[in-house]
Design an enzyme around this catalytic site. Sequence first.
Site, PDB file in Angstrom:
ATOM      1  N   GLU A 287       0.691  -1.102  -0.097  1.00 22.69           N
ATOM      2  CA  GLU A 287       0.342   0.120  -0.045  1.00 22.69           C
ATOM      3  C   GLU A 287       1.012   0.700  -0.179  1.00 22.69           C
ATOM      4  OE1 GLU A 287      -4.157  -0.546   1.834  1.00 22.69           O
ATOM      5  OE2 GLU A 287      -3.143   1.106   3.345  1.00 22.69           O
ATOM      6  N   HIS A 308       6.992 -27.005  -1.415  1.00 20.70           N
ATOM      7  CA  HIS A 308       7.059 -28.182  -1.585  1.00 20.70           C
ATOM      8  C   HIS A 308       5.997 -28.161  -2.576  1.00 20.70           C
ATOM      9  CE1 HIS A 308       9.524 -30.823   0.533  1.00 20.70           C
ATOM     10  NE2 HIS A 308       9.593 -30.083   1.759  1.00 20.70           N
ATOM     11  N   LYS A 422     -14.422   0.383  -3.978  1.00 18.55           N
ATOM     12  CA  LYS A 422     -15.917   1.196  -3.029  1.00 18.55           C
ATOM     13  C   LYS A 422     -16.351   1.527  -4.056  1.00 18.55           C
ATOM     14  CE  LYS A 422     -12.860   1.165   0.792  1.00 18.55           C
ATOM     15  NZ  LYS A 422     -11.449   2.911   1.790  1.00 18.55           N
TER      16      LYS A 422
END
Length: 445
Positions: A287, A308, A422
């Site tokens: 951010e 793995h 948003k």
Amino acid sequence: MIGLNIEKTFDFVSKASVLAYDAQTQIAREALEEGTGKGSDFLGWLHLPSSITKEFITQLQGTAQVLRDHCDVVVVAGIGGSYLGARAVIEALSNSFNWLLPHNEAPVIVYAGHNISEDYLYELTDYLKGKTFGLINISKSGTTTETALAFRLLKQQCEEQCGKEMAKKLIVAITDAHKGAARITADKEGYQTYIIPDNVGGRYSVLTPVGLLPIAVAGFDIEQLIAGAADMEQTCGTHVPFAANPAAQYAAVRNELYKRGKKIELLVNFCPKLHYVSEWWKQLYGESEGKDHKGIFPASVDFSTDLHSMGQWIQEGERSIFETVISIDKVAHRLEVPADEANLDGLNYLAGKRIDEVNKMAELGTQLAHVDGGVPNIRINMERLDEYNLGQLLYFFEVACGISGYLLGVNPFNQPGVEAYKKNMFALLNKPGYEAESKAIREKL
Ligand code: PA5
């Protein structure tokens, strides 16, 4: 103490090119100190560790004790910077099987408000049925949909289960001093509140009540956490020369690697308790730096588990990555590999060795293999996994992030990009005030 070792990057970037950041990092560090750089309204975190008073710590501990005394479970409701710091520290310090142990003293800590999953919230509310639970509602803006939704559900449940009067005791709000729905509700209902300072952004807020209160509720020593951070504040101060300043060095080397095409940084641990430290770190760096179409992509892996799964890619995939390994010098417990007469698994060559020695050799072997494979390696050593060392680590990453963002030329303290989803979500949900956006977005569908 934590220490930084960047030697294993020098096959990829020259030592001289990293040392050449001396002046630039000093300018960046001074810009933080003097508030002359981008985003200077959000530098309240810089001297938090050295400015938190004993009285304030005692007050937080008192609030925590009320929740510890009354609750089987405490729900920490928040998202992004409003929950990751607390979770990082709590999970790093908790027993790995905490969930399954009897909780006689500390309540179980669970999290909400960080997703909008109906199943998650159903299962959480179902789990809380019949339990005395507390609620720490954390939102700086006080209007974040994920957190507000969870809070609405849990507030009602808390009041139904223990009565409105008791709920007032068990609900704590951490939010803005004046504005936002969380503040309005808290004032109206008479909840205890703590303030998130205006000049501290979410991802830099772990050493405010946002992180400190849940950590204290979980039973960990916030004084030691702050003490570690305060010592690191000194170690990374403006007066400290580049050669002795780990934050300046880390910022420098990762920017130089980025310039040389290493666009992805993998934060690596060999201890699963650090998983949420990586989640916190990803938010901090992602951010802060991912803007203006620039920025290292912060990713993380838990080794040896992910060797793995991701090991192949890291060893032989596109050479655009570097690793930053958090290595814990001393583990908390002792467990040796037992001898076995039949030795069917062929492990007798390890008999008598500590499990941690095997882990350390996996760590060293991985470092050598990855460097040989073209992956530069930065190493951060932590003496042990405790509050003090975690405080150092968190503050180190914060100040390095500020310096690094300035080296990159971005504002490390804003996050304009997180608004886009948003806006669309509100438009799609026909939120009042979004009529024009609703119409426009429906035409796109
Ligand atoms: O770092 C940030 O600013 C964000 O991650 C916020 O913490 C997150 O979006 C939650 O915001 P708020 O605390 O306003 O609910």
